[in-house]
Design a protein around this motif. Structure first.
Motif, short mmCIF file in Angstrom:
data_model
loop_
_atom_site.label_atom_id
_atom_site.label_comp_id
_atom_site.label_asym_id
_atom_site.label_seq_id
_atom_site.Cartn_x
_atom_site.Cartn_y
_atom_site.Cartn_z
N GLU A 140 0.83 -1.20 0.00
CA GLU A 140 0.00 0.00 0.00
C GLU A 140 0.87 1.25 0.00
O GLU A 140 1.91 1.30 0.66
CB GLU A 140 -0.88 -0.01 1.26
CG GLU A 140 -1.89 1.08 1.35
CD GLU A 140 -2.73 1.00 2.62
OE1 GLU A 140 -3.62 1.85 2.77
OE2 GLU A 140 -2.50 0.09 3.44
N ILE A 141 0.43 2.26 -0.77
CA ILE A 141 1.07 3.56 -0.74
C ILE A 141 0.45 4.38 0.38
O ILE A 141 -0.78 4.53 0.44
CB ILE A 141 0.93 4.28 -2.09
CG1 ILE A 141 1.76 3.54 -3.16
CG2 ILE A 141 1.36 5.74 -2.00
CD1 ILE A 141 1.62 4.09 -4.55
N LYS A 142 1.29 4.87 1.28
CA LYS A 142 0.83 5.65 2.42
C LYS A 142 1.71 6.88 2.58
O LYS A 142 2.88 6.85 2.21
CB LYS A 142 0.93 4.83 3.72
CG LYS A 142 -0.05 3.70 3.86
CD LYS A 142 0.12 3.06 5.24
CE LYS A 142 -0.88 1.94 5.44
NZ LYS A 142 -0.72 1.33 6.79
N PRO A 143 1.17 7.96 3.17
CA PRO A 143 2.01 9.11 3.47
C PRO A 143 3.18 8.73 4.37
O PRO A 143 3.05 7.86 5.23
CB PRO A 143 1.05 10.07 4.18
CG PRO A 143 -0.31 9.67 3.73
CD PRO A 143 -0.23 8.18 3.54
N ALA A 144 4.30 9.40 4.17
CA ALA A 144 5.50 9.07 4.93
C ALA A 144 5.27 9.20 6.43
O ALA A 144 5.74 8.37 7.22
CB ALA A 144 6.65 9.98 4.49
N ALA A 145 4.52 10.23 6.85
CA ALA A 145 4.26 10.42 8.28
C ALA A 145 3.46 9.25 8.84
O ALA A 145 3.72 8.80 9.97
CB ALA A 145 3.51 11.73 8.50
N ALA A 146 2.52 8.74 8.07
CA ALA A 146 1.72 7.60 8.53
C ALA A 146 2.59 6.35 8.68
O ALA A 146 2.38 5.54 9.61
CB ALA A 146 0.58 7.33 7.55
N ILE A 147 3.56 6.20 7.80
CA ILE A 147 4.46 5.05 7.89
C ILE A 147 5.32 5.16 9.14
O ILE A 147 5.50 4.17 9.87
CB ILE A 147 5.34 4.96 6.62
CG1 ILE A 147 4.48 4.54 5.43
CG2 ILE A 147 6.50 3.99 6.82
CD1 ILE A 147 5.19 4.59 4.10
N VAL A 148 5.86 6.34 9.41
CA VAL A 148 6.65 6.52 10.63
C VAL A 148 5.81 6.20 11.86
O VAL A 148 6.24 5.45 12.75
CB VAL A 148 7.20 7.96 10.72
CG1 VAL A 148 7.87 8.20 12.08
CG2 VAL A 148 8.20 8.23 9.60
N GLU A 149 4.61 6.74 11.91
CA GLU A 149 3.72 6.50 13.06
C GLU A 149 3.40 5.02 13.21
O GLU A 149 3.39 4.48 14.33
CB GLU A 149 2.43 7.30 12.89
CG GLU A 149 2.62 8.81 12.99
CD GLU A 149 1.41 9.59 12.52
OE1 GLU A 149 0.36 8.95 12.27
OE2 GLU A 149 1.52 10.82 12.40
N GLU A 150 3.16 4.36 12.10
CA GLU A 150 2.81 2.93 12.11
C GLU A 150 3.99 2.10 12.62
O GLU A 150 3.81 1.19 13.45
CB GLU A 150 2.43 2.51 10.69
CG GLU A 150 1.92 1.10 10.55
CD GLU A 150 1.53 0.82 9.10
OE1 GLU A 150 2.41 0.42 8.31
OE2 GLU A 150 0.36 1.04 8.76
#
Length: 310
Positions: free
Chosen positions: A287-297
């Protein structure tokens, strides 16, 4: 306090790799704003382009960010001067001898990390005076070591010998992967491939979508006679394999590779003739996700992970 967060003055010990044709100012600033350390990938930038990305990154974040510089690239003198002129505080070097530039950069107050693929080169980097070492297993995308040492093998071996902070790279894209690397002795992690699948990555959408389709075995480390590179298997990769069947000379490999092939693939979206670099971990990126969402995840999964009982 964690040694990496203290060294770079960041919230989380998570570095976004400075990947060619992927890591521009939008990605680097997004990761830095989310609490990690964003890196600009200078390996695919002319000097003036690097200056532009540094200036835009400064406008987009008030958090620390850095620049990754492959030391074997042309225009290295100009790139380093721009980094100094623009008051960049953090530089990650790779693909070359760290002794060449470390003391010069540190003389200008810049913190330096160097990417290695073996214990031997980790110790050489430490001797050269770098502030941290990135030990990268051969699972990683792009250019990496000829030894084919995996991250899980490399990290504890480097940790045993190294005194300065250690950053693990290669095959890490999740909080559990980060936890595993830290348990093995890393002080932080560098993540590349996961951040390719973001809106902020500067690479072509066709390439990003192909990364999402990758399965186990979709990549291979090749072209070791030139500079080992992990590629998605496409027509160009098959052409390389076909040439190897003829026991080619180094010149023949150079002629096949040509120029601008990585730009053609990752930046311009030519999925047939382009050089498509990505790590083995692409097989779990869906899945393509915003970079900030990836860091948070990643950080949330790291914090919430529970070790299984024996």
């Amino acid at each position: 306090m964690n040694r990496i967060t203290a060294l770079f003055d960041i919230k989380y010990p998570l570095i976004q790799a400075g990947m060619v044709w992927n890591s521009g100012w939008k990605l680097a600033s997004a990761v830095s704003n989310a609490g990690g350390l964003g890196l600009l990938g200078a390996g695919s930038m002319y000097p003036d382009v690097l200056r532009e990305h540094i200036q835009k990154c400064k406008k987009a974040t008030d958090k620390p960010f850095g620049v990754n510089v492959p030391l074997l690239y042309p225009n290295i003198d100009k790139l380093m001067q721009i980094i100094i002129d623009e008051d960049v505080q953090i530089v990650f070097t790779s693909a070359g001898n760290p002794k060449t530039w470390t003391s010069h950069l540190k003389g200008h107050g810049i913190k330096v990390a160097h990417v290695v693929s073996s214990v031997k080169f980790a110790l050489k980097a430490q001797e050269a005076g770098v502030d941290a070492v990135v030990a990268e297993g051969f699972e990683a995308g792009g250019h990496n070591g000829r030894e084919e040492t995996t991250t899980f093998t490399l990290i504890p071996m480097v940790k045993e010998k190294l005194e300065i902070p250690l950053i693990a790279a290669g095959g890490i894209a999740t909080g559990k992967g980060m936890l595993a690397a830290m348990i093995l002795g890393a002080d932080g992690v560098q993540i590349g491939s996961r951040f390719v699948a973001t809106p902020e990555a500067s690479s072509h959408m066709a390439y990003k979508n192909l990364v999402l389709e990758a399965q186990e075995g979709a990549t291979e480390l090749t072209l070791k006679e030139l500079a080992p590179v992990r590629l998605l298997k496409n027509k160009f990769y098959e052409d390389v394999k076909e040439l190897y069947r003829k026991n080619p000379s180094k010149d023949e490999l150079v002629n096949l590779l040509g120029k601008r092939r990585a730009k053609k693939g990752m930046f311009e979206g030519d999925l047939e003739e382009g050089e498509l670099e990505i790590g083995q971990i692409a097989g779990i990126i869906k899945e393509i996700k915003p970079a900030a969402a990836i860091v948070e995840e990643i950080i949330a999964e790291y914090k919430n992970s529970v070790l299984p009982e024996l």
